[in-house]
Design a protein around this motif. Sequence first.
Motif, PDB file in Angstrom:
ATOM      1  N   ARG A   1      -3.951   4.866   1.897  1.00  0.00           N
ATOM      2  CA  ARG A   1      -3.067   3.500   2.296  1.00  0.00           C
ATOM      3  C   ARG A   1      -3.579   2.266   1.884  1.00  0.00           C
ATOM      4  N   ARG A   2      -4.930   2.216   1.773  1.00  0.00           N
ATOM      5  CA  ARG A   2      -5.678   0.900   1.399  1.00  0.00           C
ATOM      6  C   ARG A   2      -5.102   0.930  -0.181  1.00  0.00           C
ATOM      7  N   ALA A   3      -5.202   1.873  -0.884  1.00  0.00           N
ATOM      8  CA  ALA A   3      -4.990   1.918  -2.311  1.00  0.00           C
ATOM      9  C   ALA A   3      -3.385   1.600  -2.462  1.00  0.00           C
ATOM     10  N   LYS A   4      -2.510   2.130  -1.595  1.00  0.00           N
ATOM     11  CA  LYS A   4      -1.134   1.297  -1.843  1.00  0.00           C
ATOM     12  C   LYS A   4      -1.089   0.158  -1.599  1.00  0.00           C
ATOM     13  N   GLU A   5      -1.655  -0.446  -0.278  1.00  0.00           N
ATOM     14  CA  GLU A   5      -1.798  -1.864   0.023  1.00  0.00           C
ATOM     15  C   GLU A   5      -2.286  -2.535  -1.201  1.00  0.00           C
ATOM     16  N   CYS A   6      -3.485  -2.204  -1.785  1.00  0.00           N
ATOM     17  CA  CYS A   6      -3.985  -2.901  -2.885  1.00  0.00           C
ATOM     18  C   CYS A   6      -2.830  -2.746  -4.210  1.00  0.00           C
ATOM     19  N   ALA A   7      -2.311  -1.989  -4.302  1.00  0.00           N
ATOM     20  CA  ALA A   7      -1.527  -1.751  -5.551  1.00  0.00           C
ATOM     21  C   ALA A   7      -0.049  -2.682  -5.288  1.00  0.00           C
ATOM     22  N   SER A   8       0.164  -2.996  -4.002  1.00  0.00           N
ATOM     23  CA  SER A   8       1.471  -3.635  -3.880  1.00  0.00           C
ATOM     24  C   SER A   8       0.947  -5.038  -3.547  1.00  0.00           C
ATOM     25  N   ALA A   9      -0.420  -5.524  -3.244  1.00  0.00           N
ATOM     26  CA  ALA A   9      -0.812  -6.610  -3.404  1.00  0.00           C
ATOM     27  C   ALA A   9      -1.054  -7.042  -4.992  1.00  0.00           C
TER      28      ALA A   9
END
Length: 152
Positions: free
Chosen positions: A53-61
Amino acid sequence: ISPNDARLKTLSDKSREAKVKSKPSRTVSYLPKYSAGLELLSRYEDTWAALHRRAKECASAGELVDSEVVMLSAHWEKKKTSLIELQEQLQQLPGLIADLESMTANLMHLETSFEEVENHLLNLEDLCAQCELERCKHTQSQQLENYKKNKR
């Protein structure tokens, strides 16, 4: 048995106690081992889910930052192009100033030439007027001569 006597137990006594304890606790001890493994697996799954989830958030950021960087890059590229054009124009200023000075000198020379031409035209007008006057005088004197001839 006193506490001192408990220390004096033989190995065989301890072995028997361990066997007695191990049989009933063996069935009970497997369950905690499995539950500990399940708990550990669950913890790893939760950790991996959180990491994902954090990796997805980081990717979108990161995508958002990337789009901002692209926009800023385009903006500053335009500014850079404008600045380069300005610099090129500024480098051409000395040549432009020299051309303007040359044109100013040519205009001053033309002004002098125009004044000379104007003076010559004025002199020509005066000469034309004098010629006209002389022609009129000549015509008048001829008429006068003709009149005198006719009168005689």
